[in-house]
Design a protein around this motif. Structure first.
Motif, PDB file in Angstrom:
ATOM      1  N   ILE A   1      -0.178   9.662  -7.184  1.00  0.00           N
ATOM      2  CA  ILE A   1      -1.553   9.966  -6.794  1.00  0.00           C
ATOM      3  C   ILE A   1      -2.413   8.727  -7.019  1.00  0.00           C
ATOM      4  N   SER A   2      -3.348   8.471  -6.102  1.00  0.00           N
ATOM      5  CA  SER A   2      -4.215   7.302  -6.251  1.00  0.00           C
ATOM      6  C   SER A   2      -5.144   7.506  -7.444  1.00  0.00           C
ATOM      7  N   ASN A   3      -5.740   6.406  -7.890  1.00  0.00           N
ATOM      8  CA  ASN A   3      -6.653   6.494  -9.021  1.00  0.00           C
ATOM      9  C   ASN A   3      -8.083   6.303  -8.521  1.00  0.00           C
ATOM     10  N   PRO A   4      -9.020   7.148  -8.964  1.00  0.00           N
ATOM     11  CA  PRO A   4     -10.394   6.985  -8.484  1.00  0.00           C
ATOM     12  C   PRO A   4     -10.974   5.613  -8.835  1.00  0.00           C
ATOM     13  N   ASP A   5     -10.464   4.984  -9.899  1.00  0.00           N
ATOM     14  CA  ASP A   5     -10.959   3.654 -10.253  1.00  0.00           C
ATOM     15  C   ASP A   5     -10.353   2.557  -9.386  1.00  0.00           C
TER      16      ASP A   5
ATOM     17  N   PRO B   1      -5.507   2.029   7.461  1.00  0.00           N
ATOM     18  CA  PRO B   1      -4.868   1.233   6.406  1.00  0.00           C
ATOM     19  C   PRO B   1      -4.691  -0.230   6.796  1.00  0.00           C
ATOM     20  N   PHE B   2      -4.621  -0.509   8.096  1.00  0.00           N
ATOM     21  CA  PHE B   2      -4.354  -1.874   8.522  1.00  0.00           C
ATOM     22  C   PHE B   2      -5.641  -2.622   8.840  1.00  0.00           C
ATOM     23  N   LEU B   3      -6.729  -1.860   9.130  1.00  0.00           N
ATOM     24  CA  LEU B   3      -8.021  -2.508   9.358  1.00  0.00           C
ATOM     25  C   LEU B   3      -8.596  -2.992   8.035  1.00  0.00           C
ATOM     26  N   ASP B   4      -8.382  -2.183   6.995  1.00  0.00           N
ATOM     27  CA  ASP B   4      -8.963  -2.481   5.691  1.00  0.00           C
ATOM     28  C   ASP B   4      -7.877  -3.073   4.813  1.00  0.00           C
ATOM     29  N   TRP B   5      -7.742  -4.413   4.826  1.00  0.00           N
ATOM     30  CA  TRP B   5      -6.654  -5.042   4.081  1.00  0.00           C
ATOM     31  C   TRP B   5      -7.137  -5.697   2.800  1.00  0.00           C
ATOM     32  N   SER B   6      -8.372  -5.372   2.411  1.00  0.00           N
ATOM     33  CA  SER B   6      -8.924  -5.945   1.187  1.00  0.00           C
ATOM     34  C   SER B   6      -8.042  -5.610  -0.021  1.00  0.00           C
ATOM     35  N   PRO B   7      -7.866  -6.537  -0.953  1.00  0.00           N
ATOM     36  CA  PRO B   7      -7.031  -6.249  -2.125  1.00  0.00           C
ATOM     37  C   PRO B   7      -7.705  -5.267  -3.085  1.00  0.00           C
ATOM     38  N   LEU B   8      -9.017  -5.080  -2.950  1.00  0.00           N
ATOM     39  CA  LEU B   8      -9.714  -4.145  -3.840  1.00  0.00           C
ATOM     40  C   LEU B   8      -9.559  -2.725  -3.308  1.00  0.00           C
ATOM     41  N   LYS B   9      -9.525  -1.765  -4.249  1.00  0.00           N
ATOM     42  CA  LYS B   9      -9.396  -0.359  -3.865  1.00  0.00           C
ATOM     43  C   LYS B   9     -10.548   0.439  -4.443  1.00  0.00           C
TER      44      LYS B   9
ATOM     45  N   PRO C   1     -12.368  -5.108   8.569  1.00  0.00           N
ATOM     46  CA  PRO C   1     -11.654  -6.387   8.431  1.00  0.00           C
ATOM     47  C   PRO C   1     -12.573  -7.495   7.946  1.00  0.00           C
ATOM     48  N   ILE C   2     -13.871  -7.432   8.337  1.00  0.00           N
ATOM     49  CA  ILE C   2     -14.796  -8.509   7.964  1.00  0.00           C
ATOM     50  C   ILE C   2     -15.096  -8.461   6.470  1.00  0.00           C
ATOM     51  N   ILE C   3     -15.419  -7.239   5.944  1.00  0.00           N
ATOM     52  CA  ILE C   3     -15.702  -7.208   4.508  1.00  0.00           C
ATOM     53  C   ILE C   3     -14.425  -7.468   3.718  1.00  0.00           C
ATOM     54  N   SER C   4     -13.270  -7.201   4.334  1.00  0.00           N
ATOM     55  CA  SER C   4     -12.017  -7.497   3.641  1.00  0.00           C
ATOM     56  C   SER C   4     -11.906  -8.993   3.375  1.00  0.00           C
ATOM     57  N   ILE C   5     -12.376  -9.809   4.323  1.00  0.00           N
ATOM     58  CA  ILE C   5     -12.319 -11.265   4.134  1.00  0.00           C
ATOM     59  C   ILE C   5     -13.176 -11.661   2.929  1.00  0.00           C
ATOM     60  N   PHE C   6     -14.421 -11.118   2.892  1.00  0.00           N
ATOM     61  CA  PHE C   6     -15.303 -11.432   1.757  1.00  0.00           C
ATOM     62  C   PHE C   6     -14.654 -11.023   0.448  1.00  0.00           C
ATOM     63  N   GLU C   7     -14.127  -9.783   0.446  1.00  0.00           N
ATOM     64  CA  GLU C   7     -13.583  -9.259  -0.806  1.00  0.00           C
ATOM     65  C   GLU C   7     -12.325 -10.015  -1.232  1.00  0.00           C
TER      66      GLU C   7
ATOM     67  N   ARG D   1     -15.396   0.234  -6.827  1.00  0.00           N
ATOM     68  CA  ARG D   1     -15.364  -1.182  -7.145  1.00  0.00           C
ATOM     69  C   ARG D   1     -15.781  -2.036  -5.955  1.00  0.00           C
ATOM     70  N   ARG D   2     -16.175  -1.401  -4.859  1.00  0.00           N
ATOM     71  CA  ARG D   2     -16.489  -2.165  -3.653  1.00  0.00           C
ATOM     72  C   ARG D   2     -17.875  -1.786  -3.143  1.00  0.00           C
ATOM     73  N   PRO D   3     -18.924  -2.460  -3.614  1.00  0.00           N
ATOM     74  CA  PRO D   3     -20.288  -2.086  -3.197  1.00  0.00           C
ATOM     75  C   PRO D   3     -20.488  -2.158  -1.679  1.00  0.00           C
ATOM     76  N   LEU D   4     -19.892  -3.186  -1.041  1.00  0.00           N
ATOM     77  CA  LEU D   4     -20.060  -3.305   0.416  1.00  0.00           C
ATOM     78  C   LEU D   4     -19.435  -2.099   1.114  1.00  0.00           C
ATOM     79  N   PHE D   5     -18.237  -1.739   0.647  1.00  0.00           N
ATOM     80  CA  PHE D   5     -17.549  -0.599   1.254  1.00  0.00           C
ATOM     81  C   PHE D   5     -18.324   0.687   0.990  1.00  0.00           C
ATOM     82  N   PHE D   6     -18.916   0.805  -0.194  1.00  0.00           N
ATOM     83  CA  PHE D   6     -19.702   2.001  -0.532  1.00  0.00           C
ATOM     84  C   PHE D   6     -20.823   2.201   0.479  1.00  0.00           C
TER      85      PHE D   6
END
Lengths: 412, 240
Positions: free
Chosen positions: A226-230, A331-339, A392-398, A343-348
């Motif tokens: 199961i994924s972790n909310p953090d 899953p392939f559009l969002d390749w950012s290493p952060l989950k 994909p764009i915010i993934s580059i930043f992250e 933890r991802r204000p831009l994604f929020f």
């Protein structure tokens, strides 16, 4: 008592149920910090079970023929058969709740980025479940053979016909469109053959596919964990304090939530059914009389609004199919290493835009198609596409941000 | 829970609840026609099972009015009423007994009324229905479920003055308050009758309400008990 426990021991020596229970329920560890939205998965499973049981009861009394379908649903099941009304109410409520819970489950998955490595397959199989569920809902909607059922089905099967208005390769697209429409309808007119085929798919083919997919989905969740909310993948061996036994820690909590969910569910079944058995559908299907307002059920209104706000039918069709496809490719559009949005204000922020735009599109779908509403629909559709295409764009930043952080020795 | 967590819960929980409230309870953005009826008319429509001075219920009186005034064009198959030219056909009695079955509704059997499948009825009544179509432009619809589809306000206004509600309709104005002082009462009784065919009678409704309350109460209680049990168990096991 002695005899019963001996009998159970006899079974257990051969079936090893206690062992499976111990290893799969008690020794199976899940993250301690699972939040409330993680309950939607089990609620969807409960609703699926409710749908199958109530569906089997309805199946016993429903007659899949044009002459009898409406009467068997509205006269026999609602009046003649003892408690038939109860099972029809449960099935109608369950259908709406199933879609609602699945949407909540999907949005939870998007929020916590539960589709990312190593859970891409969980997401893809989940998307297949969602797609088959839409087909099940569409096919089940035809069965009561009311005005809404009939015309909803006609409109749905005509929508792929928009392909015929393609700007290029007109003949090719026209042939494709006509073939798809004929496949879906089973002929140029909707007859007994269509109803029988839709009935067969709704009661046998789709539920079987759904069962297989749900089984695969559950297996994949157990396989990947199961994924972790953090958004941090803890190791079960290195951080045992971050985990709790599945039983009784989670089972009892979610068990209580399931009970309260059923209380809400049965409130709708007994006291508030009018939105799930809409009045217009108590008029028998009449192929010669088109009702003034035909719109799909609420769970498809978002796509419908995208389709109808775009002035060109072909591009409207392409747009709403592209939305479905983008959802699959998430899953392939969002390749950012952060989950996890935690933890991802831009994604929020993007998630908020996506969620509120989807809600706005759905509510716009219930409103009359004025030019102003079409304009609003276009804006919100653009925002929804914006969400997917910005990933994909915010993934580059992250990615850069993550690299900077890990280089500085703050590895998490 | 942190303040930020609280804010997120309010945003997501609140917007989800608001969204489903709009979809499933009340949608202020959707236009719906409302037909209000007068108080004394509503009193008749709301109580189809109430006995009148004649000793019959309002629904039974409404049924007699329906047979006398409406059944020359409209059938109401769920209560065994077919158009008059069919009903007076001597062969029809036989069809009812061979192809149909007695009307049974909400636990009550009506031995003298027959439910005949739609295709059998329409095949038998083909000529009669076609001649109605020739006069009115369309076959007058069966009214078995019209109460559920249109609602009492619409039906009352429509029967009382069809042209006002649906201009150009071929439905004639049978009850005119100008010539018949009892017109409004009669229409209300007919609507009450159509309601009685599609809604469970009070004792059945009461059973359903009790059942609903018991089921909901059961699940609420079970949830609470599970929650309490879990808390005690986790304390014993050393989790918190």
């Amino acid at each position: 008592m002695g005899l019963i426990s001996k009998f159970i021991d006899w079974i257990d020596e051969r079936a090893h149920i206690r062992e499976i229970y111990r290893t799969q329920m008690v020794e199976y560890k899940v993250p301690k910090n699972l939040t409330f939205p993680y309950v939607f998965g089990v609620l969807a499973l409960v609703t699926f079970a409710i749908q199958i049981i109530s569906g089997i009861v309805l199946l016993l009394y429903y007659k899949p023929s044009i002459a009898d379908a409406f009467d068997s649903a509205t006269y026999s099941i609602m009046g003649e058969i003892p408690f038939g009304w109860l099972f029809r109410h449960i099935h109608a409520t369950g259908a709406n709740f199933f879609m609602a819970i699945v949407y909540l489950h999907m949005f939870t998955g998007i929020y916590y980025n539960a589709y990312k490595k190593p859970r891409e397959l969980v997401w893809i199989v989940g998307w297949l479940i969602y797609f088959v569920l839409i087909l099940t809902a569409l096919s089940g909607y035809l069965l009561p053979w009311g005005q809404l059922s009939y015309w909803g089905f006609i409109v749905t099967t005509e929508i792929p016909g928009s392909l015929a208005e393609a700007p290029i390769f007109k003949d090719f697209f026209k042939a494709v469109a006509e073939t798809i429409v004929l496949w879906m309808k089973g002929g140029y007119v909707v007859t007994d053959v269509t109803l029988g085929r839709v009935f067969g798919s709704h009661v046998l083919i789709y539920p079987l596919i759904l069962l297989a997919l749900v089984g695969t989905h559950l297996y994949l969740v157990r396989a990947a964990g199961i994924s972790n909310p953090d958004g941090i993948e803890y190791d079960k061996k290195k951080n045992p304090d971050k985990f709790v036994p599945f039983h009784p820690y989670i089972t009892l909590k979610e068990g209580a939530y399931v009970m309260w969910y059923l209380a809400i569910f049965f409130f709708f079944v007994f006291f508030h059914i009018s939105h799930f058995l809409p009045p217009d559908n108590f008029e028998p299907a009449n192929p010669l009389k088109t009702p003034p307002h035909i719109a799909p059920e609420w769970y498809l209104l978002g796509y419908y609004e995208v389709f109808r706000s775009i002035p060109d039918k072909f591009w409207g069709f392409v747009a709403f199919n592209a939305l479905l496809l983008l959802l699959l490719l998430l899953p392939f559009l969002d390749w950012s290493p952060l989950k996890s949005a935690r933890r991802r204000p831009l994604f929020f922020i993007l998630f908020l835009i996506f969620m509120f735009s989807s809600m706005a599109l759905t509510i716009l779908g219930t409103m009359p198609p004025t030019p102003q509403n079409a304009m609003l629909g276009l804006i919100f559709a653009a925002l929804v596409f914006g969400f997917f295409l910005s990933l994909p764009i915010i993934s580059i930043f992250e990615y850069g941000w993550y690299k900077m952080k890990t280089k500085g020795g703050q590895k998490e | 829970m942190s303040a930020w967590g609280m804010i997120k819960t309010i945003i997501f929980g609140g917007s989800t609840l608001a969204f489903f409230f709009i979809l499933w309870f009340y949608n202020p953005f959707k236009h719906v026609e409302h037909y209000e009826v007068e108080k004394d008319v509503k009193a008749i429509i709301d109580n189809p099972w109430k006995k009148t001075e004649s000793g019959k219920t309002i629904a039974e009186e409404g049924r007699e009015l329906f047979v006398a005034n409406c059944s020359s064009c409209h059938s109401l198959r769920y209560d065994g009423i077919y158009i008059m030219s069919v009903q007076t056909n001597p062969k029809w009695k036989n069809i009812e007994k061979t192809a149909g079955r007695p009307v049974y509704r909400y636990g009550k059997l009506y031995k003298d009324r027959f439910f005949v499948p739609k295709d059998v009825y329409e095949a038998f009544a083909h000529d009669d229905l076609q001649s109605l179509k020739a006069s009115f432009g369309q076959v007058p619809p069966d009214l078995s479920t019209i109460y559920l589809a249109r609602g009492e306000g619409y039906l009352y206004e429509f029967i009382l003055n069809p042209q006002k509600v649906l201009p150009g309709t071929s439905m004639p104005q049978i009850f005119n308050p100008q010539f018949d002082p009892q017109a409004k009462e009669k229409v209300a009784k007919i609507v009450a009758y159509m309601k009685s065919v599609n809604t469970p009678p009070p004792q059945e409704q009461f059973k359903r309400t009790v059942m609903g309350v018991v089921v909901i109460g059961y699940f609420l209680l079970m949830g609470l008990l599970l929650w309490k049990y879990r808390q005690n168990l986790l304390k014993r096991l050393g989790y918190h």
